[in-house]
Design an enzyme around this catalytic site. Structure first.
Site, short mmCIF file in Angstrom:
data_model
loop_
_atom_site.label_atom_id
_atom_site.label_comp_id
_atom_site.label_asym_id
_atom_site.label_seq_id
_atom_site.Cartn_x
_atom_site.Cartn_y
_atom_site.Cartn_z
N PRO A 2 0.83 -1.22 0.00
CG PRO A 2 -0.75 -1.56 1.67
CD PRO A 2 0.56 -2.07 1.15
CD GLU A 3 2.80 2.82 -4.44
OE1 GLU A 3 2.96 3.99 -4.84
OE2 GLU A 3 2.94 1.84 -5.18
NE ARG A 111 5.16 -12.79 2.35
CZ ARG A 111 5.81 -12.30 1.30
NH1 ARG A 111 5.13 -11.87 0.26
NH2 ARG A 111 7.12 -12.23 1.29
NE ARG A 150 18.92 14.34 -2.89
CZ ARG A 150 19.33 13.87 -1.71
NH1 ARG A 150 19.95 12.73 -1.62
NH2 ARG A 150 19.11 14.58 -0.62
#
Ligand SMILES: [Zn+2]
Length: 271
Positions: A2-3, A111, A150
């Site tokens: 889930p995000e 899990r 970066r």
């Protein structure tokens, strides 16, 4: 996993059944599900506290209790729902908070990677996490500043929670497609225009994900047990080999930092 949109949908679905309810008892399958404090402390402290408000920080569900913050991270397969009993086909309940109205908050997790937290302040488990991408003060300038100079692949940076909070594999791929940026480009090669397109794209796909109540590609379900329908609206994610919706070129799948990454080789050029 889930995000941000999935966690935000869980938060919204839990407010009505939880806010105002007092915790009366705690059951857990294994102590390990409780990240902080120790399991005995957790149970002793949370009992008697009432849910005051439910919000989100990054991918954490954050419940403000009377004296503490109760946090949950769903990780891969976690689900949260409120019911008198868990349904017979849910064999994965790992922790339960019994409430004063006879219902319980169930934390189900096949899990067993999900964790719960109890601390006086949310920063006890969210320290080091980057800014919230949907906050008003997350401007294109703030985003560009965090990426500036970066020399790391942009896909990896979008997944890095210390750079930006809540973005995971699905919405990173969708954002890069919308902004027409190749996932292997390093941040220091992005133009100012590309940076602002990506900023806009990240916010757009996350908002769309929330509007569609999250993506039920595997374990994620809303607290009412129903599926979200964000997966019906993917442009590239999980569409490997299918024609790009913009140009018809076959969508490719590669691996970036171990994660399956989907993009259109025509719309998203490496240069
Ligand atoms: Zn294309």
């Amino acid at each position: 996993m889930p995000e941000l949109p999935e966690v935000e949908t869980v938060v919204r679905g839990l407010r009505q059944p939880l806010v105002g309810r007092r915790v009366e008892h705690v059951w857990y399958e294994r102590e390990k599900v409780i990240a902080i404090p120790g399991a005995e402390d957790f149970a002793a402290r949370i009992v008697g506290q009432t849910f005051q408000a439910i919000t989100r920080r990054a991918k954490y569900i954050v419940c403000q209790m009377d004296h503490d913050v109760f946090g949950v991270h769903l990780r891969m397969t976690g689900r949260l729902y409120v019911a008198v009993e868990s349904p017979a086909d849910d064999r994965w309940v790992r922790l339960r908070l019994g409430l004063d109205n006879g219902e319980s908050l169930h934390f189900s997790d096949a899990r067993r990677f999900g964790r719960v937290y109890l601390a006086p302040d949310v920063t006890a488990f969210t320290q080091g996490i980057g800014p919230e991408p949907l906050d008003d003060d997350f401007t294109a300038e703030v985003f560009a500043e965090r990426l500036r100079g970066r020399h790391r692949q942009i896909k990896a940076l979008l997944l890095d929670q210390s750079i930006i909070a809540g973005v995971g594999n699905i919405y990173a791929d969708e954002s890069l497609f919308l902004a027409q940026i190749h996932p292997l480009r390093t941040a220091d090669t992005l133009t100012g225009d590309e940076m602002s397109r990506l900023h806009e794209a990240v916010r757009h796909v996350l908002n769309q994900g929330i509007d569609h109540e999250g993506a039920s590609v595997n374990w994620y379900r809303k607290p009412d047990g129903e599926r979200g329908d964000s997966q019906e609206h993917f442009n590239v994610y999980d569409r490997s080999g299918q024609p790009c919706l913009r140009c018809g070129t076959a969508v490719l799948k590669i691996r970036v930092t171990q994660r399956g990454t989907h993009f259109c080789p025509n719309c998203q050029r490496e240069k």
